[in-house]
Design a protein around this motif. Structure first.
Motif, PDB file in Angstrom:
ATOM      1  N   LEU A  10     -18.415  -4.745   8.076  1.00  0.00           N
ATOM      2  CA  LEU A  10     -18.616  -5.054   9.336  1.00  0.00           C
ATOM      3  C   LEU A  10     -18.699  -3.768  10.283  1.00  0.00           C
ATOM      4  N   ALA A  51     -27.453  -7.350  12.762  1.00  0.00           N
ATOM      5  CA  ALA A  51     -26.581  -8.099  13.353  1.00  0.00           C
ATOM      6  C   ALA A  51     -26.594  -9.332  12.779  1.00  0.00           C
ATOM      7  N   TYR A  52     -27.474  -9.808  12.091  1.00  0.00           N
ATOM      8  CA  TYR A  52     -27.533 -11.192  11.313  1.00  0.00           C
ATOM      9  C   TYR A  52     -26.573 -11.064  10.242  1.00  0.00           C
ATOM     10  N   GLU A  54     -23.884  -9.378   9.941  1.00  0.00           N
ATOM     11  CA  GLU A  54     -22.457  -9.254  10.472  1.00  0.00           C
ATOM     12  C   GLU A  54     -21.880 -10.643  10.836  1.00  0.00           C
ATOM     13  N   GLN A  55     -22.990 -11.330  11.686  1.00  0.00           N
ATOM     14  CA  GLN A  55     -22.428 -12.757  11.887  1.00  0.00           C
ATOM     15  C   GLN A  55     -22.202 -13.288  10.686  1.00  0.00           C
ATOM     16  N   ALA A  56     -23.304 -13.459   9.664  1.00  0.00           N
ATOM     17  CA  ALA A  56     -23.181 -14.417   8.560  1.00  0.00           C
ATOM     18  C   ALA A  56     -21.943 -14.072   7.748  1.00  0.00           C
TER      19      ALA A  56
ATOM     20  N   HIS B  14     -17.854  -7.992  20.762  1.00  0.00           N
ATOM     21  CA  HIS B  14     -17.970  -7.703  19.321  1.00  0.00           C
ATOM     22  C   HIS B  14     -16.855  -8.562  18.607  1.00  0.00           C
ATOM     23  N   MET B  17     -17.026 -12.293  19.176  1.00  0.00           N
ATOM     24  CA  MET B  17     -17.988 -12.838  18.033  1.00  0.00           C
ATOM     25  C   MET B  17     -17.599 -12.985  16.872  1.00  0.00           C
ATOM     26  N   ASN B  21     -16.706 -16.713  14.944  1.00  0.00           N
ATOM     27  CA  ASN B  21     -17.119 -16.978  13.858  1.00  0.00           C
ATOM     28  C   ASN B  21     -15.887 -17.521  12.726  1.00  0.00           C
ATOM     29  N   GLN B  55     -26.459  -7.086  21.311  1.00  0.00           N
ATOM     30  CA  GLN B  55     -27.812  -6.438  20.991  1.00  0.00           C
ATOM     31  C   GLN B  55     -28.328  -6.083  22.133  1.00  0.00           C
TER      32      GLN B  55
ATOM     33  N   GLU D  45     -26.467 -22.159   8.314  1.00  0.00           N
ATOM     34  CA  GLU D  45     -26.903 -20.914   7.611  1.00  0.00           C
ATOM     35  C   GLU D  45     -28.441 -21.141   7.258  1.00  0.00           C
ATOM     36  N   TYR D  52     -34.785 -16.684  11.777  1.00  0.00           N
ATOM     37  CA  TYR D  52     -34.902 -14.990  11.748  1.00  0.00           C
ATOM     38  C   TYR D  52     -36.351 -14.904  10.928  1.00  0.00           C
TER      39      TYR D  52
END
Lengths: 109, 109, 109, 109
Positions: A10, A51-52, A54-56, B14, B17, B21, B55, D45, D52
């Motif tokens: 991360l 960024a994607y 990281e969130q996932a 950060h 987020m 999540n 971002q 997801e 994306y």
């Protein structure tokens, strides 16, 4: 917390996203912007996938391995492009990309 | 590097987020998931706007003030919902949301 | 389905996102790229907020009004920049941005 | 405009994103929400990767094949989960996911 096992990835993703977006921003202000077009483009690709991912990861995605494989590839291509340019933001971005590519490879099953 | 002046806000975004999540992920595993529906929903809203603003700041967006105002509002609503639940992930998320809301308010012109 | 009442706005957001990303892509290939730096930057800002709002509306976000207000502003600024350039992609993007700004204004409470 | 050759895939991705977000939204309101936890998770997801990829294609990403391969996999898993549930939003989402998975497979080199 399951996402804590991924702390180093991360961090690498976050640093790479910040470096790519800063490089993008700085490239758009350079005098030799025509030379930087590919760098601008890859910076955005790389910032967005980092960024994607990281969130996932932080939301417990079941697709870490597949996403990390794509991310490693994009980081590598962005890093290779950035490496070609002497601007400090490009060199720093190249480093962050290469570190992130390595971090992502550890997530590929 | 212009994004460095925003380091404390980037950190708050950060952390928020990640906390949102994680809370979303954990809420989906709770036995009392029916009680957590609003929390799940707001966690996603909050994680997404924090990731977005992170971002946007790092790429030198000209719209920091407008985006930070929306982000502060969403963080506050998410934090207020999380505060109602005793789960540790909710309490931690509420703290991260409130800290992030304060950080965002400093960015509003 | 509650998102169906927003069909015309979803369409406008989608068309604007596509037009902005295409304009961004095409600007990066133009000979006069130095003239297009602000356009490239605003295209990304606008594509990203339109994509964000599209998703937010379709997932039933409670924050439509706040997000639509920001989106309308970003679309307007991107459209104003694109209008200055004669490239067909810029002119088409300007039209999509202005249509999207109008669509978003109808969502502001 | 190079993104126009991808029109059918862009449409499939867009419809899948909308269907997944609507299914997510509706699942969170169902009485049997505990049964829907996996569906909620996969809807997010799938909506996120479709959104994306839509953006990536429209900005001329050099990574279509790699991203489409991941997207096809996520769409398939989301569609398989949605198919198990009788709610109309789940059945419609399953259809959109399967159509999108097929569209994505055509983008894999």
């Amino acid at each position: 917390m399951s996402h804590e096992q991924y702390q180093s990835q991360l961090d690498a993703l976050h640093e790479c996203m910040i470096a790519c977006n800063h490089c993008y921003d700085a490239c758009l202000e350079e005098d030799d912007i025509a030379m930087m077009a590919k760098c601008i483009r890859l910076d955005r690709e790389c910032a967005d996938i980092c960024a994607y991912l990281e969130q996932a990861i932080s939301r417990g995605t079941p697709f870490i391995s597949e996403l990390a494989e794509v991310c490693a590839k994009i980081c590598t291509e962005c890093g290779n492009e950035c490496k070609k340019h002497d601007h400090e933001h490009c060199q720093k971005c190249a480093e962050a990309c290469m570190a992130c590519a390595e971090a992502c490879k550890k997530l590929v099953a």
